[in-house]
Design an enzyme around this catalytic site. Sequence first.
Site, short mmCIF file in Angstrom:
data_model
loop_
_atom_site.label_atom_id
_atom_site.label_comp_id
_atom_site.label_asym_id
_atom_site.label_seq_id
_atom_site.Cartn_x
_atom_site.Cartn_y
_atom_site.Cartn_z
N ASP A 37 0.82 -1.21 0.00
CA ASP A 37 0.00 0.00 0.00
C ASP A 37 0.85 1.27 0.00
OD1 ASP A 37 -2.09 -1.86 0.32
OD2 ASP A 37 -1.98 -1.71 2.50
N GLU A 211 -11.42 1.38 -3.02
CA GLU A 211 -10.67 1.82 -1.84
C GLU A 211 -9.42 2.58 -2.24
OE1 GLU A 211 -10.28 -1.96 0.15
OE2 GLU A 211 -8.52 -2.53 -0.99
#
Length: 610
Positions: A37, A211
Amino acid sequence: MKRSTLFAAIASLSAHLCSAQDVSSYKNPIITGFHPDPTCTFVAELDNTTFCTFSSFLTFPGLPVLASRDLVNWKQISNALSRLEQLPALAFVPRGSTSGIYAPTLRYRDGTFYLLTTLANQALYPQNYTKWDNFIMTTTNPYDSGCWSDPVHFDFPGIDPDVFWDDDGTTWLTGSFDGKAILQAPIDLETGEVFGPLKDIWNGTGLPSPEAPHIYKKDGWYYLLTAEGGTRERHRSIMARSRNVDGPYEGDPANPVLSAYLSHSYFQAVGHSDIFPDRLGQYWAIALAVRAGYSYNFDPYNSIFPMGREAVLTPVEWPEGEWPTFMNVSGQMTGDFVLPMNPSLETLPEQGEGVLAGSDDVIDFAPGTTLPAHLFHWRLPIPKNYAISPEGHPNSLMMRSSRYNLTSFDGDSTRGLGQTFVARRQVHSRFRFSVDVEYDGLLTREENEVGITALQGQSQHFDIGVVMLKTSSSSPEVGSVQPHIRFRGVSETAYRLPSRFKYVDETFPLPDRLCHGQKLRFQVEAVNTTHYAFSAGLGGVEGETEMTTYGYTRGNYLIPYYSGVVVGPYATSNGKFGEGAFKTYISRWRYTGLEQVRELPEDQLPVYWD
Ligand SMILES: *[C@@H]1O[C@H](CO)[C@@H](O)[C@H](O)[C@H]1NC(C)=O
Ligand SMILES: *[C@@H]1O[C@H](CO)[C@@H](O)[C@H](O)[C@H]1NC(C)=O
Ligand SMILES: *[C@@H]1O[C@H](CO)[C@@H](O)[C@H](O)[C@H]1NC(C)=O
Ligand SMILES: *[C@@H]1O[C@H](CO)[C@@H](O)[C@H](O)[C@H]1NC(C)=O
Ligand SMILES: *[C@@H]1O[C@H](CO)[C@@H](O)[C@H](O)[C@H]1NC(C)=O
Ligand SMILES: *[C@@H]1O[C@H](CO)[C@@H](O)[C@H](O)[C@H]1NC(C)=O
């Protein structure tokens, strides 16, 4: 004229200022090992440096900050999370493989760095929004862990918070809600106040889990970059844009803008990206990927990719007023771009606490030193259980044992207690890691154990160590405990069938060669891209020593869900005798990268479970 040639020409005109930029290739992953991420921000006024951070789940220190000027050589410069008081709740989060620090956003504005992230507690029901503890940390000096602020918590019923400052002075919080929608509202970053109601600005293109939103403004458009499809095989990057920050957003007809789904690439699950410019005005995206190969598309947990989600870099073409286009990710990137500086260790920032990402470890715990910034614990450590070079034990790391071992009582949580464990990431396809341990006269009672592990999480780890065990009844020393070498491991997770679980537990009396009174050396080596070998030998010697392999495990028994393999020493009394039952001294910590594999190895054996 090829763009790279053009840049080279411009650069050569200004050769009196800086050397020519003419390198149009680099290798992925750009930051190897457990670095999921990614989020980056380019700061022109701080020497044209790009700063990034990553999800760190249960590691502490956590939220490592890395910096680079050439985008190829990265140096860890701090850990945004480095003080126990910053986030006491990290000690208690259960669901070890999926909870912890989630997808951050790192941004810079007017001299301050802002880091927004979430402490996730996956044991709570989705409707209980206290499972997502969102917070902001700031610093004006990213080179010093101690300068990162305490968290300012804010209410948001989801994950992946992003911050965007609009030209009218409004600061926007954008985040992901319930795997269904991207929500947005103004926020006060100083107080953490969110000025609701939250507005649903984007539901994605139809796949699950829109997301990881990031908002950028360019040429009069607001661009909304998101991840979609879940973080496994269908994971991808999706672009949308609007004339207003709060929508309505229209999707890019070319979506997904970045994906490896169904491709034959070694690099799979590519997505969760963030775009940043460089000093030459080019754009780049950093994203996550797993080195898993084509079979990952059909059975992601039947693959071998122990390092989990790593950080990859790809050039982005973003002409004025148009949609950006991303180059597909591969191990060897070449094309119509130039790196912002010719890759060189000389471009690394001088400031900062850590080392070059991917470098070897030669750590001797010299008196007066502290743990290097890239070493960490699992959840919060109990400080008195660690000391570097204590009185009488120079060049060692003292570790006091924890009652819980690496599995702990349930493979999932530790009820706020510590696990005595120090680790680092596996960052090479093939590597060798070893430490020397002192045990004789220190480990005196049954199940006192010190060793090293290759660990994916509390329910997936393989260990080799020295453990005190009762000798068999035929032995003359019946009733007494004697040191044994133990190779033990567990691999069981909720996302794999029990038929694919694995348990090993093999003990060997300490061979005469490794006689009492001496240190022992324990080693784990990825001998090829599928197998880890666990070995022991005589410690306390400089240089190499004869090692005996006591066991192997395969990468498919160390399957990442969100994290990646870490290696390091542990000390435990396996549930007996309470906390701090014994002390041990670790020395000669060595990690050596042996090979970085960037294409699916042809000789990789098909995955099997036994
Ligand atoms: C940053 O890059 C720009 C554009 O190449 C250059 O003009 C400037 O001097 C650089 N700044 C530093 C501190 O090197
Ligand atoms: C939500 O979780 C918290 C723990 O963080 C707990 O105290 C609370 O009772 C839960 N609320 C509901 C409605 O389950
Ligand atoms: C997202 O879906 C919900 C439920 O179907 C709908 O009410 C909402 O208007 C949608 N939002 C957008 C931005 O399309
Ligand atoms: C990039 O990868 C995607 C997904 O595998 C594929 O559909 C697309 O054709 C690729 N693009 C190029 C230019 O190779
Ligand atoms: C990898 O190493 C293991 C252990 O030595 C061995 O059994 C296996 O055959 C090796 N794999 C390949 C492809 O050589
Ligand atoms: C961990 O410790 C427990 C006792 O607390 C023990 O039952 C278990 O076998 C140990 N397992 C591993 C793999 O460390």
